[in-house]
Design a protein around this motif. Structure first.
Motif, PDB file in Angstrom:
ATOM      1  N   LEU A  66      28.925   1.073  -2.771  1.00 42.71           N
ATOM      2  CA  LEU A  66      29.085   2.493  -3.073  1.00 42.71           C
ATOM      3  C   LEU A  66      30.511   2.978  -2.862  1.00 42.71           C
ATOM      4  O   LEU A  66      30.823   4.129  -3.149  1.00 42.71           O
ATOM      5  N   ALA A  67      31.381   2.124  -2.359  1.00 43.50           N
ATOM      6  CA  ALA A  67      32.778   2.508  -2.136  1.00 43.50           C
ATOM      7  C   ALA A  67      33.558   2.441  -3.447  1.00 43.50           C
ATOM      8  O   ALA A  67      33.283   1.591  -4.304  1.00 43.50           O
ATOM      9  N   PRO A  68      34.517   3.328  -3.613  1.00 43.92           N
ATOM     10  CA  PRO A  68      35.376   3.225  -4.796  1.00 43.92           C
ATOM     11  C   PRO A  68      36.296   2.006  -4.655  1.00 43.92           C
ATOM     12  O   PRO A  68      36.441   1.458  -3.567  1.00 43.92           O
ATOM     13  N   THR A  69      36.904   1.596  -5.733  1.00 39.23           N
ATOM     14  CA  THR A  69      37.900   0.532  -5.629  1.00 39.23           C
ATOM     15  C   THR A  69      39.211   1.129  -5.109  1.00 39.23           C
ATOM     16  O   THR A  69      39.447   2.340  -5.223  1.00 39.23           O
ATOM     17  N   ALA A  70      40.067   0.277  -4.584  1.00 37.21           N
ATOM     18  CA  ALA A  70      41.367   0.735  -4.099  1.00 37.21           C
ATOM     19  C   ALA A  70      42.188   1.332  -5.236  1.00 37.21           C
ATOM     20  O   ALA A  70      42.903   2.323  -5.042  1.00 37.21           O
ATOM     21  N   ASP A  71      42.077   0.768  -6.431  1.00 40.09           N
ATOM     22  CA  ASP A  71      42.832   1.264  -7.586  1.00 40.09           C
ATOM     23  C   ASP A  71      42.435   2.691  -7.955  1.00 40.09           C
ATOM     24  O   ASP A  71      43.294   3.544  -8.178  1.00 40.09           O
ATOM     25  N   ILE A  72      41.139   2.936  -8.017  1.00 43.76           N
ATOM     26  CA  ILE A  72      40.662   4.272  -8.381  1.00 43.76           C
ATOM     27  C   ILE A  72      41.062   5.288  -7.314  1.00 43.76           C
ATOM     28  O   ILE A  72      41.585   6.362  -7.619  1.00 43.76           O
ATOM     29  N   PHE A  76      43.870   8.488  -7.682  1.00 43.17           N
ATOM     30  CA  PHE A  76      43.511   9.886  -7.454  1.00 43.17           C
ATOM     31  C   PHE A  76      44.378  10.502  -6.358  1.00 43.17           C
ATOM     32  O   PHE A  76      44.898  11.607  -6.522  1.00 43.17           O
ATOM     33  N   ARG A  77      44.541   9.788  -5.274  1.00 45.35           N
ATOM     34  CA  ARG A  77      45.335  10.324  -4.157  1.00 45.35           C
ATOM     35  C   ARG A  77      46.799  10.540  -4.533  1.00 45.35           C
ATOM     36  O   ARG A  77      47.450  11.424  -3.999  1.00 45.35           O
ATOM     37  N   LYS A  78      47.300   9.737  -5.456  1.00 45.99           N
ATOM     38  CA  LYS A  78      48.688   9.879  -5.912  1.00 45.99           C
ATOM     39  C   LYS A  78      48.808  10.850  -7.081  1.00 45.99           C
ATOM     40  O   LYS A  78      49.868  10.958  -7.696  1.00 45.99           O
ATOM     41  N   TRP A  83      40.500  14.713 -11.050  1.00 48.77           N
ATOM     42  CA  TRP A  83      39.172  14.521 -10.477  1.00 48.77           C
ATOM     43  C   TRP A  83      38.170  14.132 -11.566  1.00 48.77           C
ATOM     44  O   TRP A  83      37.319  13.269 -11.362  1.00 48.77           O
ATOM     45  N   VAL A  84      38.278  14.719 -12.720  1.00 46.86           N
ATOM     46  CA  VAL A  84      37.365  14.399 -13.820  1.00 46.86           C
ATOM     47  C   VAL A  84      37.472  12.911 -14.187  1.00 46.86           C
ATOM     48  O   VAL A  84      36.464  12.238 -14.395  1.00 46.86           O
ATOM     49  N   ARG A  89      35.522   7.225 -13.790  1.00 50.07           N
ATOM     50  CA  ARG A  89      35.762   5.830 -13.393  1.00 50.07           C
ATOM     51  C   ARG A  89      34.808   5.385 -12.291  1.00 50.07           C
ATOM     52  O   ARG A  89      34.304   4.257 -12.303  1.00 50.07           O
ATOM     53  N   TYR A  90      34.568   6.272 -11.333  1.00 47.28           N
ATOM     54  CA  TYR A  90      33.683   5.908 -10.229  1.00 47.28           C
ATOM     55  C   TYR A  90      32.247   5.718 -10.722  1.00 47.28           C
ATOM     56  O   TYR A  90      31.578   4.746 -10.346  1.00 47.28           O
ATOM     57  N   LEU A  91      31.770   6.608 -11.556  1.00 47.86           N
ATOM     58  CA  LEU A  91      30.418   6.461 -12.083  1.00 47.86           C
ATOM     59  C   LEU A  91      30.291   5.222 -12.966  1.00 47.86           C
ATOM     60  O   LEU A  91      29.255   4.540 -12.938  1.00 47.86           O
TER      61      LEU A  91
END
Length: 144
Positions: A66-72, A76-78, A83-84, A89-91
């Motif tokens: 259920l964790a996101p990948t480091a890339d995703i 987002f953080r950068k 968010w959309v 990507r997460y879904l």
């Protein structure tokens, strides 16, 4: 059936564990990518497992699917993606991992998805809860 979500950022240990106990949470599913950072304070993986058991008799497990990948997460953080786009990507990631085949939604009653974000609006735990809840019509998601 209830599935809870919670974040620990901007929360004291008293408030965090109090919310879990008041709600009657039986199991915390750690959905974080990074679980050992010093920034996690009382919520570092090894400490959290101990505290949940001792303070509330709550079971704990890490659910890396259920964790996101480091890339995703990094993009987002950068502010490289919105968010959309993060949400899409997460879904897609959850779908490609076929997480619904790895989780018995019936076993998640009174379980709680954990992440670090203080609120669920821009956090993957909300997306994961909604994704898993699609398997049933009687799921209530409660953000603690």
């Amino acid at each position: 059936m209830k599935i809870y979500t919670i974040g620990f950022t901007k929360s004291t240990a008293r408030d965090f564990f109090g919310r879990l106990n008041t709600a009657g949470v039986k199991h915390v599913y750690d959905t974080r990518l990074n679980r050992t950072s010093q920034l996690s304070g009382f919520a570092k993986q090894k400490d959290l497992d101990f505290f949940l058991s001792k303070i509330g008799g709550i079971n704990y497990s890490v659910d890396a699917l259920l964790a996101p990948t480091a890339d995703i997460l990094s993009a987002f953080r950068k502010n490289e993606i919105s968010w959309v786009e993060y949400e899409r990507r997460y879904l897609d990631l959850l779908s490609s991992r076929k997480v619904e085949k790895h989780f018995d939604i019936d076993q998640m009653h009174e379980g709680c998805l954990l992440c670090s974000e203080a609120t669920p609006e821009h956090c993957h735990r909300r997306l994961a809860a909604n994704y898993l809840a699609q398997a049933r019509t009687d799921v209530e998601i409660v953000h603690l």
